[in-house]
Write a protein that holds these residues in place. Structure first.
Motif, PDB file in Angstrom:
ATOM      1  N   THR A   1     -36.399  29.677  -5.315  1.00  0.00           N
ATOM      2  CA  THR A   1     -35.563  28.802  -6.351  1.00  0.00           C
ATOM      3  C   THR A   1     -34.031  28.346  -5.790  1.00  0.00           C
ATOM      4  OG1 THR A   1     -34.894  30.846  -7.288  1.00  0.00           O
ATOM      5  CG2 THR A   1     -36.739  29.564  -8.152  1.00  0.00           C
ATOM      6  N   ALA A   2     -33.413  29.409  -4.989  1.00  0.00           N
ATOM      7  CA  ALA A   2     -32.233  29.061  -4.546  1.00  0.00           C
ATOM      8  C   ALA A   2     -32.240  27.779  -3.600  1.00  0.00           C
ATOM      9  CB  ALA A   2     -31.709  30.260  -3.700  1.00  0.00           C
ATOM     10  N   LEU A   3     -33.207  27.634  -2.688  1.00  0.00           N
ATOM     11  CA  LEU A   3     -33.153  26.424  -1.959  1.00  0.00           C
ATOM     12  C   LEU A   3     -33.526  25.312  -2.802  1.00  0.00           C
ATOM     13  CD1 LEU A   3     -33.386  25.175   0.709  1.00  0.00           C
ATOM     14  CD2 LEU A   3     -35.890  26.015   0.995  1.00  0.00           C
ATOM     15  N   ALA A   4     -34.444  25.347  -3.796  1.00  0.00           N
ATOM     16  CA  ALA A   4     -34.809  24.121  -4.708  1.00  0.00           C
ATOM     17  C   ALA A   4     -33.608  23.666  -5.297  1.00  0.00           C
ATOM     18  CB  ALA A   4     -36.047  24.891  -5.519  1.00  0.00           C
ATOM     19  N   ARG A   5     -32.811  24.737  -5.901  1.00  0.00           N
ATOM     20  CA  ARG A   5     -31.381  24.223  -6.286  1.00  0.00           C
ATOM     21  C   ARG A   5     -30.407  23.566  -5.478  1.00  0.00           C
ATOM     22  NH1 ARG A   5     -32.427  29.368  -9.238  1.00  0.00           N
ATOM     23  NH2 ARG A   5     -32.852  28.972 -11.304  1.00  0.00           N
ATOM     24  N   ARG A   6     -30.624  23.796  -4.271  1.00  0.00           N
ATOM     25  CA  ARG A   6     -29.669  23.297  -3.303  1.00  0.00           C
ATOM     26  C   ARG A   6     -30.116  21.927  -3.079  1.00  0.00           C
ATOM     27  NH1 ARG A   6     -29.620  25.806   2.574  1.00  0.00           N
ATOM     28  NH2 ARG A   6     -31.166  24.189   2.940  1.00  0.00           N
ATOM     29  N   VAL A   7     -31.566  21.766  -3.161  1.00  0.00           N
ATOM     30  CA  VAL A   7     -32.049  20.524  -2.840  1.00  0.00           C
ATOM     31  C   VAL A   7     -31.606  19.398  -4.072  1.00  0.00           C
ATOM     32  CG1 VAL A   7     -34.140  19.026  -2.765  1.00  0.00           C
ATOM     33  CG2 VAL A   7     -33.992  21.179  -1.464  1.00  0.00           C
ATOM     34  N   VAL A   8     -31.665  19.880  -5.360  1.00  0.00           N
ATOM     35  CA  VAL A   8     -31.400  19.178  -6.664  1.00  0.00           C
ATOM     36  C   VAL A   8     -29.681  18.860  -6.121  1.00  0.00           C
ATOM     37  CG1 VAL A   8     -31.032  19.355  -8.785  1.00  0.00           C
ATOM     38  CG2 VAL A   8     -33.198  20.082  -7.922  1.00  0.00           C
TER      39      VAL A   8
ATOM     40  N   PHE B   1     -31.492  13.275   6.757  1.00  0.00           N
ATOM     41  CA  PHE B   1     -30.802  13.757   5.750  1.00  0.00           C
ATOM     42  C   PHE B   1     -31.742  14.228   4.979  1.00  0.00           C
ATOM     43  CE2 PHE B   1     -27.324  14.556   2.202  1.00  0.00           C
ATOM     44  CZ  PHE B   1     -27.899  15.870   1.879  1.00  0.00           C
ATOM     45  N   ALA B   2     -32.501  12.796   4.578  1.00  0.00           N
ATOM     46  CA  ALA B   2     -33.629  12.555   3.566  1.00  0.00           C
ATOM     47  C   ALA B   2     -34.793  13.548   3.996  1.00  0.00           C
ATOM     48  CB  ALA B   2     -33.944  11.146   3.351  1.00  0.00           C
ATOM     49  N   GLY B   3     -35.184  13.375   5.154  1.00  0.00           N
ATOM     50  CA  GLY B   3     -36.405  14.074   5.724  1.00  0.00           C
ATOM     51  C   GLY B   3     -36.113  15.727   5.608  1.00  0.00           C
ATOM     52  N   ALA B   4     -34.799  16.177   5.856  1.00  0.00           N
ATOM     53  CA  ALA B   4     -34.602  17.577   5.535  1.00  0.00           C
ATOM     54  C   ALA B   4     -34.666  18.094   4.309  1.00  0.00           C
ATOM     55  CB  ALA B   4     -33.109  17.873   6.246  1.00  0.00           C
TER      56      ALA B   4
ATOM     57  N   ASP C   1     -37.128  20.825   2.841  1.00  0.00           N
ATOM     58  CA  ASP C   1     -36.493  21.985   1.992  1.00  0.00           C
ATOM     59  C   ASP C   1     -37.369  22.318   0.727  1.00  0.00           C
ATOM     60  OD1 ASP C   1     -34.998  22.764   4.038  1.00  0.00           O
ATOM     61  OD2 ASP C   1     -33.316  21.985   3.331  1.00  0.00           O
ATOM     62  N   ALA C   2     -37.214  20.901  -0.077  1.00  0.00           N
ATOM     63  CA  ALA C   2     -37.905  20.959  -1.212  1.00  0.00           C
ATOM     64  C   ALA C   2     -39.457  21.613  -1.110  1.00  0.00           C
ATOM     65  CB  ALA C   2     -38.139  19.698  -1.888  1.00  0.00           C
ATOM     66  N   VAL C   3     -40.432  21.039  -0.334  1.00  0.00           N
ATOM     67  CA  VAL C   3     -41.764  21.565  -0.152  1.00  0.00           C
ATOM     68  C   VAL C   3     -41.666  23.078   0.133  1.00  0.00           C
ATOM     69  CG1 VAL C   3     -43.773  21.530   1.140  1.00  0.00           C
ATOM     70  CG2 VAL C   3     -42.615  19.120   0.526  1.00  0.00           C
ATOM     71  N   ARG C   4     -40.788  23.481   1.052  1.00  0.00           N
ATOM     72  CA  ARG C   4     -40.767  25.034   1.501  1.00  0.00           C
ATOM     73  C   ARG C   4     -40.347  25.824   0.009  1.00  0.00           C
ATOM     74  NH1 ARG C   4     -37.014  24.916   5.213  1.00  0.00           N
ATOM     75  NH2 ARG C   4     -38.126  24.470   6.813  1.00  0.00           N
ATOM     76  N   ALA C   5     -39.400  25.224  -0.781  1.00  0.00           N
ATOM     77  CA  ALA C   5     -39.146  26.051  -2.002  1.00  0.00           C
ATOM     78  C   ALA C   5     -40.075  25.993  -2.897  1.00  0.00           C
ATOM     79  CB  ALA C   5     -37.928  25.169  -2.659  1.00  0.00           C
ATOM     80  N   LEU C   6     -41.018  25.097  -2.803  1.00  0.00           N
ATOM     81  CA  LEU C   6     -41.958  24.768  -3.727  1.00  0.00           C
ATOM     82  C   LEU C   6     -43.253  25.722  -3.430  1.00  0.00           C
ATOM     83  CD1 LEU C   6     -43.710  23.117  -6.167  1.00  0.00           C
ATOM     84  CD2 LEU C   6     -44.515  21.927  -4.372  1.00  0.00           C
ATOM     85  N   LEU C   7     -43.591  25.749  -2.239  1.00  0.00           N
ATOM     86  CA  LEU C   7     -44.777  26.687  -1.605  1.00  0.00           C
ATOM     87  C   LEU C   7     -44.487  28.080  -1.580  1.00  0.00           C
ATOM     88  CD1 LEU C   7     -46.152  24.282   1.069  1.00  0.00           C
ATOM     89  CD2 LEU C   7     -46.869  24.353  -1.095  1.00  0.00           C
TER      90      LEU C   7
ATOM     91  N   ASP D   1     -35.165  11.078  -3.870  1.00  0.00           N
ATOM     92  CA  ASP D   1     -35.366  11.271  -5.298  1.00  0.00           C
ATOM     93  C   ASP D   1     -36.623  12.166  -5.416  1.00  0.00           C
ATOM     94  OD1 ASP D   1     -32.977   9.966  -6.413  1.00  0.00           O
ATOM     95  OD2 ASP D   1     -34.044   8.205  -6.673  1.00  0.00           O
ATOM     96  N   LEU D   2     -37.768  11.838  -4.590  1.00  0.00           N
ATOM     97  CA  LEU D   2     -38.852  12.310  -4.717  1.00  0.00           C
ATOM     98  C   LEU D   2     -38.666  14.068  -4.061  1.00  0.00           C
ATOM     99  CD1 LEU D   2     -41.041   9.680  -3.164  1.00  0.00           C
ATOM    100  CD2 LEU D   2     -41.013  10.406  -5.517  1.00  0.00           C
ATOM    101  N   ALA D   3     -37.793  14.205  -3.369  1.00  0.00           N
ATOM    102  CA  ALA D   3     -37.325  15.415  -2.885  1.00  0.00           C
ATOM    103  C   ALA D   3     -37.076  16.385  -4.157  1.00  0.00           C
ATOM    104  CB  ALA D   3     -36.606  15.754  -1.725  1.00  0.00           C
ATOM    105  N   LYS D   4     -35.949  15.846  -4.824  1.00  0.00           N
ATOM    106  CA  LYS D   4     -35.223  16.523  -5.859  1.00  0.00           C
ATOM    107  C   LYS D   4     -36.393  16.727  -7.164  1.00  0.00           C
ATOM    108  CE  LYS D   4     -33.056  13.898  -8.695  1.00  0.00           C
ATOM    109  NZ  LYS D   4     -31.861  13.270  -9.424  1.00  0.00           N
ATOM    110  N   ASN D   5     -37.703  15.864  -7.316  1.00  0.00           N
ATOM    111  CA  ASN D   5     -38.454  16.005  -7.978  1.00  0.00           C
ATOM    112  C   ASN D   5     -39.218  17.303  -7.677  1.00  0.00           C
ATOM    113  OD1 ASN D   5     -40.563  15.065 -10.510  1.00  0.00           O
ATOM    114  ND2 ASN D   5     -41.750  15.183  -8.553  1.00  0.00           N
TER     115      ASN D   5
END
Length: 199
Positions: free
Chosen positions: A44-51, A27-30, A34-40, A100-104
């Protein structure tokens, strides 16, 4: 190879802990992927889901820590068994930190949504993310299998991650000087890099 105990329930409890830690690691790896994909890609929808999903990792950490504490209280393990349960505690904390790093990273994705980055930089960051997540999964697999030899191989391959991180860090710094119009975006990427390397 783990030893078999006279009390079968003890082995079952240890196996459940190990299996649950493996699932938490997946789960943490996923979350990182997802966070990196949202960033690059400015998703934003994917980013909010990660958060939002970070709360699930926090809950898993609490549940697994409580389970490990219960094993210690019920079984009062000694020597190697105690070391194993204490290692479980540490791994669970580390996995929550990864979350937490993924959320950041996801929060930074929201902050710089709409910005685009050079394709070569996007490719490099994607490769670094994939390498790091693959290393996490392989490390967890060695933990679940209790494969010390493979664990050493995974550990040695961390040098490749370090080398790629250093190259991207230098590239980002040089780009900041060459293209002032993208400094804000590059600074966010730089902080993601620094946070991801925290140990």
């Amino acid at each position: 190879m783990p030893q078999t105990h006279i009390v079968t329930a003890f082995d079952q409890e240890l196996d459940r802990l190990t299996s649950s830690i493996g699932a938490m690691g997946d789960f943490a790896g996923a979350q990182v992927t997802d966070a990196v994909r949202a960033l690059l890609h400015g998703d934003t929808a994917l980013a909010r889901r990660v958060v939002d999903q970070d709360r699930q990792l926090d809950a898993l950490r609490r549940d697994l820590s409580a389970s490990a504490a219960l094993v210690i209280a019920k079984r009062q393990p000694l020597a190697g068994d105690l070391d194993e349960v204490l290692a479980d505690f540490k791994i669970v904390e580390d996995l929550e930190r990864i979350g937490d790093l993924a959320k950041n990273i996801a929060k930074r994705a929201i902050a710089i949504s709409g910005m685009t980055f050079p394709d070569v930089l996007v490719t490099s960051l994607d490769e670094l993310s994939n390498l790091a997540v693959d290393q996490l999964r392989r490390a967890l697999a060695t933990f679940v299998a209790r494969d010390a030899a493979e664990a050493m191989v995974v550990r040695q391959q961390d040098e490749a991650t370090d080398a790629m991180h250093t190259a991207i860090f230098r590239d980002l710094v040089s780009r900041m000087g060459a293209d002032p119009s993208q400094i804000i975006g590059f600074v966010h990427l730089l902080f993601c890099e620094l946070r991801k390397r925290a140990r």
